[in-house]
Design a protein around this motif. Structure first.
Motif, PDB file in Angstrom:
ATOM      1  N   ASP A 107      10.970   6.237  13.943  1.00 55.06           N
ATOM      2  CA  ASP A 107      11.852   6.269  12.720  1.00 55.06           C
ATOM      3  C   ASP A 107      10.987   5.912  11.554  1.00 55.06           C
ATOM      4  OD1 ASP A 107      14.387   6.904  14.093  1.00 55.06           O
ATOM      5  OD2 ASP A 107      14.563   4.612  14.718  1.00 55.06           O
ATOM      6  N   ASP A 108       9.814   5.809  11.657  1.00 57.38           N
ATOM      7  CA  ASP A 108       8.904   5.476  10.865  1.00 57.38           C
ATOM      8  C   ASP A 108       8.895   6.337   9.555  1.00 57.38           C
ATOM      9  OD1 ASP A 108       7.721   2.767  11.801  1.00 57.38           O
ATOM     10  OD2 ASP A 108       6.206   3.655  12.748  1.00 57.38           O
ATOM     11  N   VAL A 109       8.840   6.092   8.642  1.00 61.30           N
ATOM     12  CA  VAL A 109       8.796   7.092   7.284  1.00 61.30           C
ATOM     13  C   VAL A 109       7.449   7.140   6.897  1.00 61.30           C
ATOM     14  CG1 VAL A 109       8.987   7.464   4.720  1.00 61.30           C
ATOM     15  CG2 VAL A 109      11.003   6.505   6.189  1.00 61.30           C
ATOM     16  N   ILE A 110       6.907   8.353   6.943  1.00 59.25           N
ATOM     17  CA  ILE A 110       5.556   8.861   7.056  1.00 59.25           C
ATOM     18  C   ILE A 110       5.126   9.253   5.252  1.00 59.25           C
ATOM     19  CG2 ILE A 110       3.291   9.968   7.845  1.00 59.25           C
ATOM     20  CD1 ILE A 110       4.614   7.935   9.583  1.00 59.25           C
ATOM     21  N   ASP A 111       4.480   8.880   4.522  1.00 64.69           N
ATOM     22  CA  ASP A 111       4.179   9.089   3.118  1.00 64.69           C
ATOM     23  C   ASP A 111       2.816   9.928   3.395  1.00 64.69           C
ATOM     24  OD1 ASP A 111       3.360   9.502   0.539  1.00 64.69           O
ATOM     25  OD2 ASP A 111       3.568   7.359  -0.054  1.00 64.69           O
ATOM     26  N   ILE A 112       3.059  11.336   3.217  1.00 67.56           N
ATOM     27  CA  ILE A 112       1.985  12.192   3.348  1.00 67.56           C
ATOM     28  C   ILE A 112       0.710  11.935   2.208  1.00 67.56           C
ATOM     29  CG2 ILE A 112       1.263  14.378   3.577  1.00 67.56           C
ATOM     30  CD1 ILE A 112       2.561  13.355   5.793  1.00 67.56           C
ATOM     31  N   LYS A 113       1.169  11.397   1.185  1.00 68.79           N
ATOM     32  CA  LYS A 113       0.128  11.019   0.073  1.00 68.79           C
ATOM     33  C   LYS A 113      -0.599   9.451   0.413  1.00 68.79           C
ATOM     34  CE  LYS A 113       2.341  13.501  -3.403  1.00 68.79           C
ATOM     35  NZ  LYS A 113       3.556  14.188  -3.515  1.00 68.79           N
ATOM     36  N   ASN A 114      -0.276   8.883   1.498  1.00 69.77           N
ATOM     37  CA  ASN A 114      -0.780   7.701   1.750  1.00 69.77           C
ATOM     38  C   ASN A 114      -1.790   7.755   2.920  1.00 69.77           C
ATOM     39  OD1 ASN A 114      -1.111   5.104   3.334  1.00 69.77           O
ATOM     40  ND2 ASN A 114       0.598   4.440   1.829  1.00 69.77           N
ATOM     41  N   GLY A 115      -3.030   7.481   2.668  1.00 70.96           N
ATOM     42  CA  GLY A 115      -4.039   7.690   3.634  1.00 70.96           C
ATOM     43  C   GLY A 115      -3.833   6.992   4.953  1.00 70.96           C
ATOM     44  N   TYR A 116      -3.443   5.737   4.878  1.00 66.17           N
ATOM     45  CA  TYR A 116      -3.045   4.889   5.974  1.00 66.17           C
ATOM     46  C   TYR A 116      -1.910   5.538   6.750  1.00 66.17           C
ATOM     47  CZ  TYR A 116      -5.782   1.317   3.592  1.00 66.17           C
ATOM     48  OH  TYR A 116      -6.789   0.613   2.916  1.00 66.17           O
ATOM     49  N   SER A 159       8.169  19.099   2.286  1.00 68.66           N
ATOM     50  CA  SER A 159       8.392  17.780   1.569  1.00 68.66           C
ATOM     51  C   SER A 159       9.388  16.955   1.956  1.00 68.66           C
ATOM     52  CB  SER A 159       8.100  17.690   0.174  1.00 68.66           C
ATOM     53  OG  SER A 159       8.867  18.440  -0.254  1.00 68.66           O
ATOM     54  N   THR A 160      10.432  17.644   2.329  1.00 68.78           N
ATOM     55  CA  THR A 160      11.804  17.050   2.683  1.00 68.78           C
ATOM     56  C   THR A 160      11.708  16.096   3.921  1.00 68.78           C
ATOM     57  OG1 THR A 160      12.530  18.684   4.007  1.00 68.78           O
ATOM     58  CG2 THR A 160      13.124  18.570   1.504  1.00 68.78           C
ATOM     59  N   LEU A 161      10.429  16.424   4.921  1.00 69.60           N
ATOM     60  CA  LEU A 161      10.348  15.723   6.267  1.00 69.60           C
ATOM     61  C   LEU A 161       9.842  14.371   5.857  1.00 69.60           C
ATOM     62  CD1 LEU A 161       9.189  18.616   8.330  1.00 69.60           C
ATOM     63  CD2 LEU A 161      11.575  18.006   7.936  1.00 69.60           C
ATOM     64  N   GLU A 162      10.356  13.350   6.385  1.00 74.06           N
ATOM     65  CA  GLU A 162       9.748  12.037   6.085  1.00 74.06           C
ATOM     66  C   GLU A 162       9.635  11.183   7.399  1.00 74.06           C
ATOM     67  OE1 GLU A 162      12.971  10.298   3.708  1.00 74.06           O
ATOM     68  OE2 GLU A 162      11.746  11.024   1.704  1.00 74.06           O
ATOM     69  N   THR A 163      10.335  11.269   8.293  1.00 72.67           N
ATOM     70  CA  THR A 163      10.164  10.396   9.508  1.00 72.67           C
ATOM     71  C   THR A 163       8.948  10.713  10.454  1.00 72.67           C
ATOM     72  OG1 THR A 163      12.010  11.200  10.795  1.00 72.67           O
ATOM     73  CG2 THR A 163      12.246   9.416   9.308  1.00 72.67           C
ATOM     74  N   ILE A 200       8.620  14.766  11.478  1.00 77.74           N
ATOM     75  CA  ILE A 200       7.337  15.382  11.161  1.00 77.74           C
ATOM     76  C   ILE A 200       6.674  15.966  12.509  1.00 77.74           C
ATOM     77  CG2 ILE A 200       4.886  15.055  10.393  1.00 77.74           C
ATOM     78  CD1 ILE A 200       6.281  12.995   8.534  1.00 77.74           C
ATOM     79  N   THR A 201       6.781  15.156  13.561  1.00 76.20           N
ATOM     80  CA  THR A 201       6.333  15.663  14.884  1.00 76.20           C
ATOM     81  C   THR A 201       7.070  16.955  15.396  1.00 76.20           C
ATOM     82  OG1 THR A 201       5.662  13.487  15.577  1.00 76.20           O
ATOM     83  CG2 THR A 201       6.052  15.102  17.269  1.00 76.20           C
ATOM     84  N   SER A 202       8.546  16.919  15.040  1.00 70.01           N
ATOM     85  CA  SER A 202       9.061  18.186  15.670  1.00 70.01           C
ATOM     86  C   SER A 202       8.669  19.480  14.646  1.00 70.01           C
ATOM     87  CB  SER A 202      10.537  18.043  15.106  1.00 70.01           C
ATOM     88  OG  SER A 202      11.389  19.002  15.704  1.00 70.01           O
TER      89      SER A 202
END
Length: 93
Positions: free
Chosen positions: A28-37, A71-75, A79-81
């Motif tokens: 359920d984590d939101v992944i920010d693709i602009k954030n390197g971490y 860009s609509t994918l966040e969790t 993203i894995t799916s």
């Protein structure tokens, strides 16, 4: 199993100081693709779960995240799916 670092990344990311220690690996984590971490954590967790180790595979996954993923994918789960469905359809050079 290798853990990739900041130096492994080919794309440019933001590196906010307040995020480095607050990342987990929940679906359920939101992944920010602009954030390197976030990107490093996502890729390293994905690799650990799938038993992957190749640097070329690392670059392919980073390419998918940055160039092909909507860009609509966040969790992490969304993203894995997408990554799993797109993996063999996307050719990376």
């Amino acid at each position: 199993m290798p853990v990739f670092t900041k130096m492994s990344l080919r794309y440019t990311y933001n590196w906010p100081e307040d995020v480095a220690t607050e990342i987990s690996s929940s679906d359920d984590d939101v992944i920010d693709i602009k954030n390197g971490y976030h990107v490093l954590n996502y890729i390293n967790v994905f690799f650990a779960r799938k038993g992957l180790t190749s640097t070329d595979t690392f670059y392919k996954l980073e390419f998918i995240l940055n160039e092909r993923m909507p860009s609509t994918l966040e969790t992490r789960k969304e993203i894995t799916s997408f990554v799993l469905k797109a993996w063999n359809r996307i050719f990376y050079n």
